[in-house]
Design a protein around this motif. Structure first.
Motif, PDB file in Angstrom:
ATOM      1  N   GLY B 351      65.005  67.276  53.053  1.00  0.00           N
ATOM      2  CA  GLY B 351      64.739  68.359  53.992  1.00  0.00           C
ATOM      3  C   GLY B 351      63.302  68.834  53.913  1.00  0.00           C
ATOM      4  N   HIS B 354      60.446  66.834  55.406  1.00  0.00           N
ATOM      5  CA  HIS B 354      60.239  66.921  56.855  1.00  0.00           C
ATOM      6  C   HIS B 354      59.437  68.163  57.246  1.00  0.00           C
ATOM      7  N   ARG B 359      65.043  75.226  58.968  1.00  0.00           N
ATOM      8  CA  ARG B 359      65.930  74.277  59.644  1.00  0.00           C
ATOM      9  C   ARG B 359      65.916  72.922  58.934  1.00  0.00           C
ATOM     10  N   TYR B 360      64.772  72.575  58.320  1.00  0.00           N
ATOM     11  CA  TYR B 360      64.708  71.299  57.617  1.00  0.00           C
ATOM     12  C   TYR B 360      65.506  71.364  56.317  1.00  0.00           C
ATOM     13  N   TYR B 363      68.953  71.154  57.283  1.00  0.00           N
ATOM     14  CA  TYR B 363      69.241  69.753  57.652  1.00  0.00           C
ATOM     15  C   TYR B 363      69.556  68.935  56.394  1.00  0.00           C
ATOM     16  N   GLY B 412      73.433  67.487  63.699  1.00  0.00           N
ATOM     17  CA  GLY B 412      72.319  67.504  62.744  1.00  0.00           C
ATOM     18  C   GLY B 412      70.977  67.480  63.445  1.00  0.00           C
ATOM     19  N   GLU B 413      70.861  66.621  64.454  1.00  0.00           N
ATOM     20  CA  GLU B 413      69.577  66.514  65.164  1.00  0.00           C
ATOM     21  C   GLU B 413      69.287  67.760  65.992  1.00  0.00           C
ATOM     22  N   PHE B 416      67.737  70.001  63.625  1.00  0.00           N
ATOM     23  CA  PHE B 416      66.461  69.413  63.231  1.00  0.00           C
ATOM     24  C   PHE B 416      65.372  69.702  64.276  1.00  0.00           C
ATOM     25  N   ARG B 417      65.767  69.671  65.554  1.00  0.00           N
ATOM     26  CA  ARG B 417      64.785  69.852  66.631  1.00  0.00           C
ATOM     27  C   ARG B 417      64.635  71.314  67.065  1.00  0.00           C
TER      28      ARG B 417
END
Lengths: 313, 521
Positions: B351, B354, B359-360, B363, B412-413, B416-417
């Protein structure tokens, strides 16, 4: 034959094939001008054009200008457009149109460039001029939209139609300053070229700055104003005229003050309509039979923009 | 300079191939090094100095470790061998200094942006200074490579390189510098430094792989950009169905963009006879979250396994926890629980690597939880599966697994975004509270700067990529198949692909140039 020579010849033959195919197909993709649906406009019918980047294509709505004043024009703004691209596109447009007025949105004058971006764009242009399929590859979209009836963006005449709203809440963004922002050498060079082209062709060049808290500053205003004074050009900085134009940052931007949405564009266009009526010799074409198609387009435009049943219809 | 730009494809690569071929064998690695530095400078200018400094630290650490080994060997030869514990301690100091400097720099640079953001409201001088710190291109990738080099020298997997320029080339090799894959010195160095002749096979195979990467990026990934960008940046204006579409399309965009750039990387390296590791293996065909991470960003997962999981597993603390876990829980559960500490560290590192945003970290924790639960509940799932009569390779189970994984990956994405963790939760909430099926058919999708023709191209592009992934999953090597076609069919096919990319690619006027998505990490 040695394998090395044989492979070299095979590689050369393959690449020659690529070059030939691209050269043969290029004429099919070559438009009369490079700005999307401007090709659909009959030759020499546009009295004004807008050139600029996204600040350009989100600010002036040609069909609104037609509706209020009967001025026939097209918005040639392109996303992230740099000065050199704007210049070459402008030359393309001049091959098929003879505008009396050019409205140049000034944000792209300050778009940062370095040697790499300049070299890259020059190389792209070099390749694109030889293989127009590369430069105008998107022409397939026009064929698609014409043959299917979908994607009819021509009713907007180049305007980016965006109705969403995302308020700008940063307050006053124009603070008087004596400093002038720097205009890059390349940008200045291509601005000069556009100005020269206009002068030679007798086109009235008007510089204008779209209201944009995110993009605009007084330093930039000073730099453009100085350029305009130096060459006796007209310059309208709408960032200083927010009250006259009636911009409401709570409603008129779709991305927190970077670009105007359609409602902001309507207000800016209304102001520009008054300005053009007072300061140019553009004529009302609404009763001109050669422009009857524009009235049909207006009906479609009003439907597309949910304005049917409002004033004038 | 972008991998999809004409200047890269038509000038940089062919020009380098020509110069490389004309050079004597000994000078060829230096030719590639010079080109790599030019490539880096064209993107990052003076920040190349950071890359050079990182290479110097990496090289210096390797030399330090080699020097300690040499001293130990000399002492042993002199009849007074160095105490093994002392040697190990000294070597650990060398690793700690080298890797510590590199990782601390990476963390500082990556965190400075978010600290500046947090301090921004205070208007402090520090926030201004931190905000101006620019991240050198590819720092997250070459730092991991540098740390792996130092660790591998420490563990004796490789010998320390005596040539600093070779270490610099290993870190700066232009095809991998932007977004990996994360290479190991033992995997790529020998081919990189050998200066072998260019071969017809390597050039043609490499060019085909490069072309496939350009296809994926320009036809699908870059064309999806306006839709994904608008939905995520203005999620509060969107209906739940549009947010769901945005999350699915972002997942597609990220996969196609990242794997496409890796295809370009592998293809370019292959043209010069350099083999770099694969980074993707049809990730959407994974049956579990753990398997997904063995197929997605493979080199990051492998790096974390080798340089975080295993070393941590061997620490006294971790062993003690493991022992307690085995005593507390019996059988399978105890086995899983004994790895909980290193596993947690791996996913936290995943995490944080990134970015510094919450949020990371979420993630990383999201996948930690899923992988842990997957491992713990595996026996129960198997029992349940047998009880209801689902065959392990049967179609019904594959459909259930596919649906489950799609849900897990897309969720998850989305986080991530999303523009922040809270935005992610709000978006998930909106999918359930503001879902509008009508938006899927009423033309709403055409309001995101994508026309019907764009969607047509995206749809066909996704189908082609899916077919290629299915073919790869079945172990078929497409380039080998193409190579045995008759020349007319082979050339016609390649001409067609080139034409499709040129005509239907999202590039040039009217399109925003999109940087490789993982270059931001």
């Amino acid at each position: 034959m040695k394998p090395f020579v044989k492979n070299l010849m095979k590689g050369a033959a393959f690449l020659t094939g690529v070059v030939l195919i691209l050269a043969l197909l290029s004429p099919l993709f070559t438009p009369k001008a490079s700005i999307g649906s401007i090709d659909d406009e009959p030759e020499n019918t546009l009295d004004y054009i807008v050139i600029g980047d996204s600040e350009g294509f989100t600010s002036i709505a040609p069909m609104e200008l037609w509706r209020s004043n009967g001025f026939a024009g097209f918005n040639c703004g392109r996303i992230s457009q740099r000065m050199q691209t704007a210049y070459f596109n402008f030359l393309d447009v001049l091959k098929i149109q003879s505008p009396k007025v050019v409205l140049l949105e000034t944000n792209m004058i300050f778009r940062q460039q370095n040697t790499v971006t300049l070299l890259t764009e020059k190389f792209n242009r070099l390749v694109g001029e030889r293989f127009q399929i590369y430069l105008y590859h998107d022409q397939w979209k026009r064929v698609f939209s014409k043959s299917t009836g979908l994607d009819d963006t021509n009713v907007f005449k180049g305007l980016k139609y965006k109705v969403g709203s995302n308020a700008y809440v940063g307050g006053t963004y124009i603070h008087p300053s004596l400093k002038g922002a720097e205009i890059g050498r390349a940008q200045l060079g291509y601005l000069d070229k556009i100005r020269e082209e206009c002068r030679e062709r007798g086109i009235q060049l008007i510089l204008y700055s779209t209201p944009s808290p995110k993009c605009w500053s007084y330093d930039k205003h000073n730099a453009v104003e100085q350029y305009a004074k130096q060459y006796s050009l007209e310059y309208v900085d709408m960032n200083l005229l927010l009250e006259d134009i009636g911009i409401d940052w709570g409603k008129d931007t779709y991305d927190r003050g970077d670009h105007l949405n359609f409602f902001g564009a309507q207000k800016v266009t209304a102001y520009m309509a008054r300005y053009l009526a007072e300061n140019t010799k553009l004529v009302d074409r609404r009763t001109d039979s050669n422009y009857s198609d524009w009235n049909d387009k207006l009906k479609a435009y009003l439907v597309s923009t949910n304005q049917t049943g409002k004033r004038g219809e | 300079m972008k991998y999809t730009s004409l200047i890269y494809l038509l000038l940089f690569i062919p020009g380098l191939m020509l110069v490389y071929s004309l050079m004597p064998k000994k000078l060829r690695p230096y030719t590639i090094l010079s080109a790599s530095l030019v490539f880096y400078m064209m993107s990052s200018g003076g920040l190349v100095l950071y890359l050079v400094a990182a290479a110097f630290v990496t090289y210096g650490s390797g030399q330090w470790l080699a020097g300690l080994d040499a001293s130990s060997a000399k002492a042993a030869a002199g009849g007074a061998p160095m105490d093994k514990a002392v040697l190990r301690r000294k070597k650990r100091v060398a690793v700690a200094v080298g890797a510590g400097v590199l990782v601390a720099s990476l963390l500082f640079i990556k965190l400075s942006g978010s600290i500046a953001f947090d301090l921004g409201s205070t208007g402090s001088h520090l926030s201004g200074l931190l905000g101006k710190i620019a991240a050198p291109l590819g720092i997250s990738f070459f730092t991991l490579q540098a740390v792996s080099y130092i660790s591998d020298v420490y563990y004796g997997k490789i010998k320390a390189d005596n040539n600093p320029f070779r270490v610099l080339l290993f870190l700066s090799f232009f095809p991998i510098i932007v977004e990996g894959p994360i290479c190991r010195y033992g995997q790529t160095a020998s081919a990189l430094f050998s200066g072998e002749n260019l071969t017809y096979h390597n050039i043609t195979y490499g060019a085909q792989r490069l072309l496939w990467g350009v296809f994926k990026k320009l036809i699908v990934a870059d064309r999806l950009y306006p839709l994904v960008d608008t939905i995520f940046n203005k999620y509060s204006d969107q209906s739940g169905s549009m947010i769901a579409v945005g999350a699915i399309m972002y997942t597609v965009q990220l996969y196609v963009d990242f794997s496409g750039c890796i295809d370009m990387t592998i293809g370019t390296a292959e043209m010069f006879g350099v083999s770099v590791p694969e980074n993707f293996r049809q990730p959407f065909f994974a049956k579990t979250p753990a398997e997904f991470w063995r197929r997605w960003h493979i080199t990051l997962g492998a790096w974390l396994k080798d340089y975080v999981f295993y070393p941590l597993s061997l620490t006294k603390f971790s062993k003690a926890i493991g022992k307690k876990a085995r005593n507390r829980f019996s059988g399978h559960t105890g086995m899983v629980m004994q790895t909980i500490i290193p596993m947690f560290a791996v996913w936290m590192c995943n995490g944080v690597w990134h970015g510094a945003g919450t949020r990371y970290i979420f993630y990383g924790l999201y996948y930690f939880t899923l992988v842990l639960l997957g491992s713990l509940l595996q026996p129960s799932f198997t029992k349940l599966q047998n009880r209801i009569g689902l065959k392990s390779n049967g179609v019904p189970l594959r459909i259930i697994q596919g649906f489950k994984m799609a849900l897990i990956i897309v969720t998850g994405e989305l986080f991530f975004r999303a523009n922040g963790l809270m935005s992610g939760f709000k978006m998930i909430g909106a999918i359930f509270t503001r879902f509008s099926a009508a938006d899927l058919i009423n033309g709403r999708l055409l309001s995101y700067s994508l026309s019907a023709s764009d969607f047509l191209v995206i749809g066909v592009g996704i189908i082609v990529i899916l077919i290629v992934d299915i073919v790869h999953e079945r172990g078929i090597h497409i380039r080998d198949r193409i190579a045995v076609w008759n020349p007319f069919a082979r050339w016609a096919f390649l001409y067609a692909v080139i034409l499709v990319v040129i005509v239907f690619g999202a590039y040039g006027e009217g399109y925003l140039p999109i940087d490789p998505m993982y270059a931001a990490f």
